[in-house]
Design a protein around this motif. Structure first.
Motif, PDB file in Angstrom:
ATOM      1  N   GLU A  48      30.024  44.039   5.879  1.00 31.61           N
ATOM      2  CA  GLU A  48      28.916  44.983   5.825  1.00 31.61           C
ATOM      3  C   GLU A  48      28.533  45.209   7.287  1.00 31.61           C
ATOM      4  OE1 GLU A  48      24.240  45.210   4.519  1.00 31.61           O
ATOM      5  OE2 GLU A  48      25.440  43.520   3.840  1.00 31.61           O
ATOM      6  N   ILE A  49      28.747  46.420   7.784  1.00 37.31           N
ATOM      7  CA  ILE A  49      28.481  46.735   9.188  1.00 37.31           C
ATOM      8  C   ILE A  49      27.376  47.777   9.232  1.00 37.31           C
ATOM      9  CG2 ILE A  49      29.435  47.573  11.361  1.00 37.31           C
ATOM     10  CD1 ILE A  49      32.212  46.711  10.293  1.00 37.31           C
ATOM     11  N   THR A  50      26.277  47.408   9.851  1.00 36.36           N
ATOM     12  CA  THR A  50      25.131  48.294   9.951  1.00 36.36           C
ATOM     13  C   THR A  50      24.770  48.455  11.417  1.00 36.36           C
ATOM     14  OG1 THR A  50      24.337  47.353   7.866  1.00 36.36           O
ATOM     15  CG2 THR A  50      22.795  48.741   9.101  1.00 36.36           C
ATOM     16  N   THR A  51      24.631  49.708  11.853  1.00 37.49           N
ATOM     17  CA  THR A  51      24.181  49.973  13.219  1.00 37.49           C
ATOM     18  C   THR A  51      22.876  50.760  13.158  1.00 37.49           C
ATOM     19  OG1 THR A  51      25.451  52.022  13.408  1.00 37.49           O
ATOM     20  CG2 THR A  51      26.537  49.997  14.151  1.00 37.49           C
ATOM     21  N   PHE A  52      22.010  50.518  14.148  1.00 37.21           N
ATOM     22  CA  PHE A  52      20.701  51.184  14.190  1.00 37.21           C
ATOM     23  C   PHE A  52      20.015  50.856  15.504  1.00 37.21           C
ATOM     24  CE2 PHE A  52      20.531  47.144  12.041  1.00 37.21           C
ATOM     25  CZ  PHE A  52      19.554  46.453  12.738  1.00 37.21           C
ATOM     26  N   THR A  53      18.943  51.561  15.760  1.00 38.70           N
ATOM     27  CA  THR A  53      18.073  51.195  16.868  1.00 38.70           C
ATOM     28  C   THR A  53      16.833  50.528  16.287  1.00 38.70           C
ATOM     29  OG1 THR A  53      17.029  53.361  16.924  1.00 38.70           O
ATOM     30  CG2 THR A  53      18.911  53.039  18.389  1.00 38.70           C
ATOM     31  N   LEU A  54      16.163  49.804  17.135  1.00 41.71           N
ATOM     32  CA  LEU A  54      14.965  49.091  16.707  1.00 41.71           C
ATOM     33  C   LEU A  54      13.754  50.008  16.706  1.00 41.71           C
ATOM     34  CD1 LEU A  54      15.551  45.807  18.712  1.00 41.71           C
ATOM     35  CD2 LEU A  54      15.895  46.179  16.259  1.00 41.71           C
ATOM     36  N   ALA A  55      12.754  49.635  15.936  1.00 41.32           N
ATOM     37  CA  ALA A  55      11.486  50.361  15.932  1.00 41.32           C
ATOM     38  C   ALA A  55      10.902  50.319  17.347  1.00 41.32           C
ATOM     39  CB  ALA A  55      10.527  49.731  14.932  1.00 41.32           C
ATOM     40  N   LYS A  56      10.161  51.350  17.663  1.00 42.60           N
ATOM     41  CA  LYS A  56       9.593  51.502  19.005  1.00 42.60           C
ATOM     42  C   LYS A  56       8.851  50.241  19.451  1.00 42.60           C
ATOM     43  CE  LYS A  56       6.926  54.576  21.877  1.00 42.60           C
ATOM     44  NZ  LYS A  56       6.515  55.934  22.072  1.00 42.60           N
ATOM     45  N   GLY A  57       9.152  49.819  20.663  1.00 40.66           N
ATOM     46  CA  GLY A  57       8.472  48.681  21.265  1.00 40.66           C
ATOM     47  C   GLY A  57       9.072  47.328  20.951  1.00 40.66           C
ATOM     48  N   LEU A  58      10.084  47.271  20.090  1.00 39.31           N
ATOM     49  CA  LEU A  58      10.685  45.987  19.727  1.00 39.31           C
ATOM     50  C   LEU A  58      11.956  45.717  20.517  1.00 39.31           C
ATOM     51  CD1 LEU A  58      10.186  45.869  15.852  1.00 39.31           C
ATOM     52  CD2 LEU A  58       8.723  44.967  17.672  1.00 39.31           C
ATOM     53  N   GLN A  59      12.237  44.451  20.671  1.00 41.10           N
ATOM     54  CA  GLN A  59      13.429  43.978  21.376  1.00 41.10           C
ATOM     55  C   GLN A  59      14.326  43.219  20.392  1.00 41.10           C
ATOM     56  OE1 GLN A  59      13.871  44.818  24.610  1.00 41.10           O
ATOM     57  NE2 GLN A  59      11.913  45.896  24.449  1.00 41.10           N
ATOM     58  N   ALA A  60      15.535  42.916  20.814  1.00 43.30           N
ATOM     59  CA  ALA A  60      16.489  42.203  19.958  1.00 43.30           C
ATOM     60  C   ALA A  60      15.916  40.876  19.463  1.00 43.30           C
ATOM     61  CB  ALA A  60      17.803  41.980  20.692  1.00 43.30           C
ATOM     62  N   ASP A  61      15.205  40.162  20.310  1.00 44.17           N
ATOM     63  CA  ASP A  61      14.614  38.886  19.890  1.00 44.17           C
ATOM     64  C   ASP A  61      13.615  39.079  18.748  1.00 44.17           C
ATOM     65  OD1 ASP A  61      16.107  37.571  21.805  1.00 44.17           O
ATOM     66  OD2 ASP A  61      14.438  37.329  23.207  1.00 44.17           O
ATOM     67  N   ASP A  62      12.869  40.187  18.784  1.00 42.41           N
ATOM     68  CA  ASP A  62      11.932  40.487  17.695  1.00 42.41           C
ATOM     69  C   ASP A  62      12.688  40.701  16.386  1.00 42.41           C
ATOM     70  OD1 ASP A  62       9.648  40.549  19.465  1.00 42.41           O
ATOM     71  OD2 ASP A  62      10.302  42.562  20.090  1.00 42.41           O
ATOM     72  N   PHE A  63      13.798  41.413  16.474  1.00 41.44           N
ATOM     73  CA  PHE A  63      14.601  41.673  15.285  1.00 41.44           C
ATOM     74  C   PHE A  63      15.168  40.378  14.716  1.00 41.44           C
ATOM     75  CE2 PHE A  63      18.699  42.748  13.266  1.00 41.44           C
ATOM     76  CZ  PHE A  63      18.203  43.485  12.200  1.00 41.44           C
ATOM     77  N   VAL A  64      15.701  39.534  15.586  1.00 42.78           N
ATOM     78  CA  VAL A  64      16.259  38.255  15.135  1.00 42.78           C
ATOM     79  C   VAL A  64      15.172  37.433  14.439  1.00 42.78           C
ATOM     80  CG1 VAL A  64      17.226  36.059  15.926  1.00 42.78           C
ATOM     81  CG2 VAL A  64      18.147  38.216  16.800  1.00 42.78           C
ATOM     82  N   GLU A  65      13.998  37.375  15.020  1.00 42.03           N
ATOM     83  CA  GLU A  65      12.898  36.624  14.417  1.00 42.03           C
ATOM     84  C   GLU A  65      12.505  37.201  13.057  1.00 42.03           C
ATOM     85  OE1 GLU A  65       8.247  35.643  15.360  1.00 42.03           O
ATOM     86  OE2 GLU A  65       9.647  35.705  17.048  1.00 42.03           O
ATOM     87  N   ALA A  66      12.516  38.517  12.938  1.00 38.20           N
ATOM     88  CA  ALA A  66      12.150  39.171  11.676  1.00 38.20           C
ATOM     89  C   ALA A  66      13.172  38.919  10.573  1.00 38.20           C
ATOM     90  CB  ALA A  66      11.985  40.676  11.897  1.00 38.20           C
ATOM     91  N   ASN A  67      14.326  38.381  10.926  1.00 42.82           N
ATOM     92  CA  ASN A  67      15.401  38.133   9.970  1.00 42.82           C
ATOM     93  C   ASN A  67      15.409  36.733   9.369  1.00 42.82           C
ATOM     94  OD1 ASN A  67      17.655  40.197   9.426  1.00 42.82           O
ATOM     95  ND2 ASN A  67      17.052  40.568  11.544  1.00 42.82           N
ATOM     96  N   THR A  68      14.442  35.919   9.664  1.00 41.49           N
ATOM     97  CA  THR A  68      14.440  34.542   9.166  1.00 41.49           C
ATOM     98  C   THR A  68      14.620  34.486   7.652  1.00 41.49           C
ATOM     99  OG1 THR A  68      13.081  33.817  11.019  1.00 41.49           O
ATOM    100  CG2 THR A  68      13.132  32.384   9.081  1.00 41.49           C
ATOM    101  N   ASP A  69      13.830  35.266   6.916  1.00 39.55           N
ATOM    102  CA  ASP A  69      13.940  35.236   5.458  1.00 39.55           C
ATOM    103  C   ASP A  69      15.225  35.892   4.954  1.00 39.55           C
ATOM    104  OD1 ASP A  69      13.053  37.804   6.160  1.00 39.55           O
ATOM    105  OD2 ASP A  69      11.797  38.019   4.388  1.00 39.55           O
TER     106      ASP A  69
END
Length: 100
Positions: free
Chosen positions: A6-27
């Protein structure tokens, strides 16, 4: 042995960084680890800021079920607010060669 990505590409919501995305993925990570057929997941960021999220499953049926749960069972996950949904490209693809 079959492997489906499953390959998904996208940009992050305004103001967020990769670390924010990784943290949001805990669940989401916990959810994936409970799914039949789940093998592994990698999240990478390209030089242009695009996120590439790759999840491996052992077959297409498990990949479809796992992906459906992310938008179904996991619809309340904070990860959804971290993504610019207008930029999402989502694909399921079968691996044709694996070199260990």
């Amino acid at each position: 042995m079959t492997e489906v990505l499953e390959i998904t590409t996208f940009t992050l919501a305004k103001g967020l960084q990769a670390d924010d995305f990784v943290e949001a993925n805990t669940d989401i990570n916990e959810y994936l680890q409970r799914q039949p057929g789940f093998r592994w997941r990698r999240i990478v960021q390209r030089d242009d800021g695009t996120i590439v999220d790759i999840v491996a499953y052992d077959d297409l049926a498990h990949a479809r079920a796992g992906a459906a749960g992310i938008t179904g069972e996991m619809a309340d996950s904070p990860v959804h607010a971290a993504i610019d949904h207008g930029t999402v490209d989502w694909q399921l693809t079968t691996v044709v060669q694996h070199v260990p």
